[in-house]
Scaffold this motif. Structure first.
Motif: not given
Length: 290
Positions: A244-251, A278-282
């Motif tokens: 979860v933290n990795k996704i938050s950092q990617m955001h 995932l990057v496209e969704s973000m």
């Protein structure tokens, strides 16, 4: 036989010889469904066609988690259950509406009660890329979830209790969580992927931004130390938190690139190719929020 025909036949044989071992290898890749014991009552189901699932043995009956994809896999689920109990299957829980979790619903006895979040039931009727969903067929209506809930559902199997909860949008809009307190274990469907990018189904209303909020709510509410998911081995709480933290950092990274006026294609280059979807969704979500 002329030389051209001979050459064509020879080419066909070469192709056939080259393809056949590969095809045989692909067929051999399928492993039968197997039950992995977590406790005397709780098991994870791996193998077969479709995502990982599980089953829980109550005082008088059995609850199955997710249905895999085909008749053979469902038959193997029942075979694995019969190895450890003679109690009948009474409930089937769909963690969300992806085909690798629910297509097998149609091979369960009609007497089995199918339970899902209300959004999950709605998503049975959403096809990908505008294609119609198979569940529109009248003959499959008996295998769509017939019991739904909004936030929490406590399912009692005699003296044994299963806590089923919903915390918000994530991978889809209808992902639920099952918590087994005695085993300190949670089943979380496709809300976690190990060694690969988190999958977000935007076409079903899934959101990477909401995913982080939802998962943090879940972690606060469910004290499980072990987590079973659709496409990974059972993992620890620490692994879920790190994911979860990795996704938050990617955001934050994507947000920074957007602030600097980078295009979607330019932003994708900044990440691993496997993270492209995932990057496209973000990118789309963050751009829409500005």
């Amino acid at each position: 036989m002329n030389s051209m025909l001979k050459s064509l036949l020879l080419l066909f044989v070469v192709i056939l010889v080259g393809i056949t071992p590969k095809a045989q290898a692909q067929q051999q890749e399928r492993t039968p469904v197997q039950a992995q014991k977590i406790s005397d009552n709780l098991f994870q189901l791996i193998g077969g066609s479709g995502a990982n699932g599980g089953f829980y043995i109550g005082d008088n009956n059995v609850m199955v988690i997710d249905a895999k994809m085909d008749k053979q896999s469902v038959e193997e689920i029942f075979s694995e259950i019969k190895k450890v109990t003679d109690k009948p299957v009474k409930y089937l829980i769909n963690t969300h509406a992806d085909g690798d979790h629910v297509t097998g619903n149609q091979y369960f006895p009609e007497a089995v009660t199918i339970i899902a979040h209300e959004n999950c039931r709605n998503e049975f009727f959403i096809g990908r890329n505008g294609s119609p969903a198979i569940w529109e067929a009248p003959e499959l209506s008996a295998f769509i979830p017939d019991v739904t809930f909004k936030e929490n559902l406590e399912l009692n199997l005699g003296s044994k209790k299963v806590e089923i909860s919903y915390y918000g949008v994530g991978h889809t809009t209808g992902d639920l969580y099952l918590y087994f307190a005695d085993e300190n274990t949670a089943f979380i469907g496709d809300q976690y992927f190990e060694g690969r990018a988190q999958l977000i189904h935007s076409y079903k209303g899934g959101s990477s931004l909401e995913y982080v909020k939802t998962m943090n709510k879940m972690l606060k509410a469910i004290p499980a130390t072990q987590f079973c998911s659709g496409h990974s081995e059972m993992t620890s709480r620490e692994s879920i938190v790190a994911h979860v933290n990795k996704i938050s950092q990617m955001h934050e990274q994507v947000r920074g690139f957007i602030t600097n006026k980078k295009s979607l294609e330019d932003v994708k280059v900044e990440f691993d190719e496997a993270e492209s979807a995932l990057v496209e969704s973000m990118y789309n979500e963050i751009t829409a929020s500005l």
